[in-house]
Design an enzyme around this catalytic site. Structure first.
Site, PDB file in Angstrom:
ATOM      1  N   LYS A 151      -9.450   2.134  -1.648  1.00 38.50           N
ATOM      2  CA  LYS A 151      -9.641   1.644  -0.270  1.00 38.50           C
ATOM      3  C   LYS A 151     -10.973   2.108   0.327  1.00 38.50           C
ATOM      4  O   LYS A 151     -11.296   3.305   0.310  1.00 38.50           O
ATOM      5  CB  LYS A 151      -8.492   2.129   0.608  1.00 38.50           C
ATOM      6  CG  LYS A 151      -8.469   1.542   2.023  1.00 38.50           C
ATOM      7  CD  LYS A 151      -7.194   1.969   2.719  1.00 38.50           C
ATOM      8  CE  LYS A 151      -7.066   1.365   4.095  1.00 38.50           C
ATOM      9  NZ  LYS A 151      -5.789   1.789   4.753  1.00 38.50           N
ATOM     10  N   ASN A 197       0.284  -0.915   5.542  1.00 40.03           N
ATOM     11  CA  ASN A 197       1.198  -0.121   6.378  1.00 40.03           C
ATOM     12  C   ASN A 197       0.569  -0.147   7.766  1.00 40.03           C
ATOM     13  O   ASN A 197      -0.409   0.583   8.004  1.00 40.03           O
ATOM     14  CB  ASN A 197       1.272   1.345   5.924  1.00 40.03           C
ATOM     15  CG  ASN A 197       2.020   1.562   4.626  1.00 40.03           C
ATOM     16  OD1 ASN A 197       3.071   2.192   4.612  1.00 40.03           O
ATOM     17  ND2 ASN A 197       1.493   1.080   3.516  1.00 40.03           N
ATOM     18  N   ASN A 248      -6.973   6.292  -1.624  1.00 42.49           N
ATOM     19  CA  ASN A 248      -5.874   5.369  -1.327  1.00 42.49           C
ATOM     20  C   ASN A 248      -6.110   4.199  -2.273  1.00 42.49           C
ATOM     21  O   ASN A 248      -7.058   3.413  -2.078  1.00 42.49           O
ATOM     22  CB  ASN A 248      -5.950   4.937   0.150  1.00 42.49           C
ATOM     23  CG  ASN A 248      -4.770   4.065   0.547  1.00 42.49           C
ATOM     24  OD1 ASN A 248      -4.089   3.482  -0.305  1.00 42.49           O
ATOM     25  ND2 ASN A 248      -4.523   3.958   1.842  1.00 42.49           N
ATOM     26  N   CYS A 279      -4.935  -2.938   3.207  1.00 38.55           N
ATOM     27  CA  CYS A 279      -4.612  -2.778   4.622  1.00 38.55           C
ATOM     28  C   CYS A 279      -5.773  -3.022   5.574  1.00 38.55           C
ATOM     29  O   CYS A 279      -6.168  -4.154   5.791  1.00 38.55           O
ATOM     30  CB  CYS A 279      -3.974  -1.417   4.847  1.00 38.55           C
ATOM     31  SG  CYS A 279      -3.000  -1.419   6.339  1.00 38.55           S
ATOM     32  N   GLU A 333       0.859  -1.189   0.000  1.00 40.43           N
ATOM     33  CA  GLU A 333       0.000   0.000   0.000  1.00 40.43           C
ATOM     34  C   GLU A 333       0.900   1.247   0.000  1.00 40.43           C
ATOM     35  O   GLU A 333       1.982   1.234   0.638  1.00 40.43           O
ATOM     36  CB  GLU A 333      -0.858  -0.019   1.278  1.00 40.43           C
ATOM     37  CG  GLU A 333      -1.613   1.240   1.595  1.00 40.43           C
ATOM     38  CD  GLU A 333      -2.174   1.274   3.036  1.00 40.43           C
ATOM     39  OE1 GLU A 333      -1.549   0.657   3.926  1.00 40.43           O
ATOM     40  OE2 GLU A 333      -3.242   1.879   3.230  1.00 40.43           O
ATOM     41  N   GLU A 381      -5.964   8.913   7.619  1.00 42.67           N
ATOM     42  CA  GLU A 381      -6.503   8.458   6.331  1.00 42.67           C
ATOM     43  C   GLU A 381      -7.888   9.042   6.089  1.00 42.67           C
ATOM     44  O   GLU A 381      -8.248   9.339   4.940  1.00 42.67           O
ATOM     45  CB  GLU A 381      -6.544   6.928   6.272  1.00 42.67           C
ATOM     46  CG  GLU A 381      -5.151   6.305   6.272  1.00 42.67           C
ATOM     47  CD  GLU A 381      -5.171   4.846   5.909  1.00 42.67           C
ATOM     48  OE1 GLU A 381      -4.677   4.028   6.697  1.00 42.67           O
ATOM     49  OE2 GLU A 381      -5.664   4.495   4.835  1.00 42.67           O
TER      50      GLU A 381
HETATM   51  N1  ING Z   1      -3.185   0.659   8.756  1.00 40.85           N
HETATM   52  C1  ING Z   1      -3.613  -0.054   9.901  1.00 40.85           C
HETATM   53  C2  ING Z   1      -4.231  -1.416   9.605  1.00 40.85           C
HETATM   54  O1  ING Z   1      -5.426  -1.593   9.547  1.00 40.85           O
HETATM   55  C3  ING Z   1      -4.832  -0.009  11.998  1.00 40.85           C
HETATM   56  C4  ING Z   1      -4.484   0.768  10.769  1.00 40.85           C
HETATM   57  C5  ING Z   1      -3.871  -0.733  12.684  1.00 40.85           C
HETATM   58  C6  ING Z   1      -6.094   0.006  12.402  1.00 40.85           C
HETATM   59  C7  ING Z   1      -4.241  -1.480  13.801  1.00 40.85           C
HETATM   60  C8  ING Z   1      -6.497  -0.740  13.518  1.00 40.85           C
HETATM   61  C9  ING Z   1      -5.539  -1.477  14.227  1.00 40.85           C
HETATM   62  O2  ING Z   1      -3.433  -2.331   9.487  1.00 40.85           O
HETATM   63  C10 ING Z   1      -3.840   0.970   7.629  1.00 40.85           C
HETATM   64  N2  ING Z   1      -3.133   1.694   6.746  1.00 40.85           N
HETATM   65  O3  ING Z   1      -4.998   0.666   7.435  1.00 40.85           O
END
Ligand code: ING
Length: 313
Positions: free
Chosen positions: A127, A197, A110, A172, A47, A146
């Site tokens: 996304k 990411n 995205n 993601c 991503e 985001e």
């Molecule tokens: N990053 C993270 C993901 O879903 C996240 C954001 C991390 C949300 C952990 C909730 C818990 O892996 C992206 N870019 O969506």
């Protein structure tokens, strides 16, 4: 022997805020060449693979925000990747920040694309599940903006006939939502490719680091097994300007088993000979959706967004 598609997940190590796209593209080309020399036909990049994970930064200057977006795809910075892929006869998946004039207005998504070995864009996904927040959180060690910098994707979860199979994409956070895989499962998807990411720290509440990797793999393996599909997930990993992203790029079989997994937080290639027919028995028996699903009992899933608690006694 079924329809074999040799795939690579091309994990990227950190991209610093000061890194130029051209330098990143050279890293992508090196991974592409390594994959092609091993016989891979499809290379999955992460991503937002051309820049640092910029949603971690609060920016008020729109020109600065815009500097992280691609106004055309391909463009001068990325063209060498398209050229090399075509020369090698290898296709790829690439995630990037898309700026586009659509429906008479500037839009920002995205986005991820699948590029066929002939260099043509075979599929595009924007996304849908945007995590994080839209307003500045000065109390947090970093941001996850985001919802500020991107619109919700407007193309749904499509599948594409490519590479002698049926491929789908997500990005993601989408992997954490079962609806993502199920909508593609209902279209016969045989391989879902995605980039991610994932910060190594939760800015909302304490969470031990090991749990980030557990939830990441749980999401991939559940999505793969419950929809009898391959899942190929490629991380942008490592320390970007002092902020950590988890690695854990992985290739997961329709059985839910891990076929390959990255072990570093750097540029790293993992590969597997994916038999696109492995999922057939699961689609025929355990997850024969036509035979076993009971949609008359599922309507809350599409009619209700949030939780409605039961009435108090
Ligand atoms: N990053 C993270 C993901 O879903 C996240 C954001 C991390 C949300 C952990 C909730 C818990 O892996 C992206 N870019 O969506």
């Amino acid at each position: 022997m079924g329809r074999i598609l040799k795939v690579a997940a091309a994990q990227l190590g950190p991209i610093q805020r000061a890194d130029k796209r051209e330098a990143v593209v050279q890293r992508l080309i090196a991974l592409l060449r390594e994959a092609a020399s091993s016989g891979c036909k499809l290379v999955v990049f992460p991503e937002l693979a051309l820049t640092t994970f910029f949603p971690r930064w609060y920016m008020e200057d729109d020109a600065e925000v815009d500097s992280y977006f691609e106004h055309s795809m391909p463009n001068d910075a990325v063209q060498p990747l398209f050229d090399e892929a075509k020369k090698l006869g290898v296709g790829f998946h690439l995630g990037y920040a898309e700026a586009i004039l659509e429906d008479g207005r500037q839009r920002r998504f995205n986005t991820a694309i699948i590029v066929a070995p002939d260099g043509k864009i075979a599929g595009k996904y924007r996304k849908i599940h945007l995590p994080g927040h839209a307003e500045h959180r000065p109390q947090s060690p970093f941001q996850h903006l985001e919802k500020r910098y991107f619109e919700v994707g407007n193309g749904g979860f499509k599948v594409y006939r490519a590479y002698n199979g049926v491929l789908g994409m997500c990005i993601c956070n989408d992997r954490r939502w079962p609806e993502t895989f199920r909508v593609m499962g209902l279209q016969g998807v045989e391989m879902v490719v995605l980039g991610f990411n994932t910060p190594d720290t939760n800015i909302y509440h304490h969470e031990p680091v090991h749990r980030r990797m557990f939830h990441h793999m749980l999401s991939l393996q559940a999505g793969a097994y419950q929809n009898a599909t391959w899942v190929v997930a490629s991380a942008k990993a490592g320390n970007e300007d002092g902020f950590g992203l988890i690695g854990g790029s992985a290739i997961v079989a329709p059985t839910g088993e891990i076929a390959a997994q990255a072990i570093t937080e750097d540029d790293e290639l993992i590969m597997f000979n994916c038999d696109l027919d492995i999922g057939r028995d699961f689609k025929e028996y355990m997850f024969n959706f036509a035979k076993h699903r009971r949609i008359e009992h599922y309507k809350l899933i599409t009619e209700q967004t949030g939780v409605v608690d039961p009435p108090e006694d």
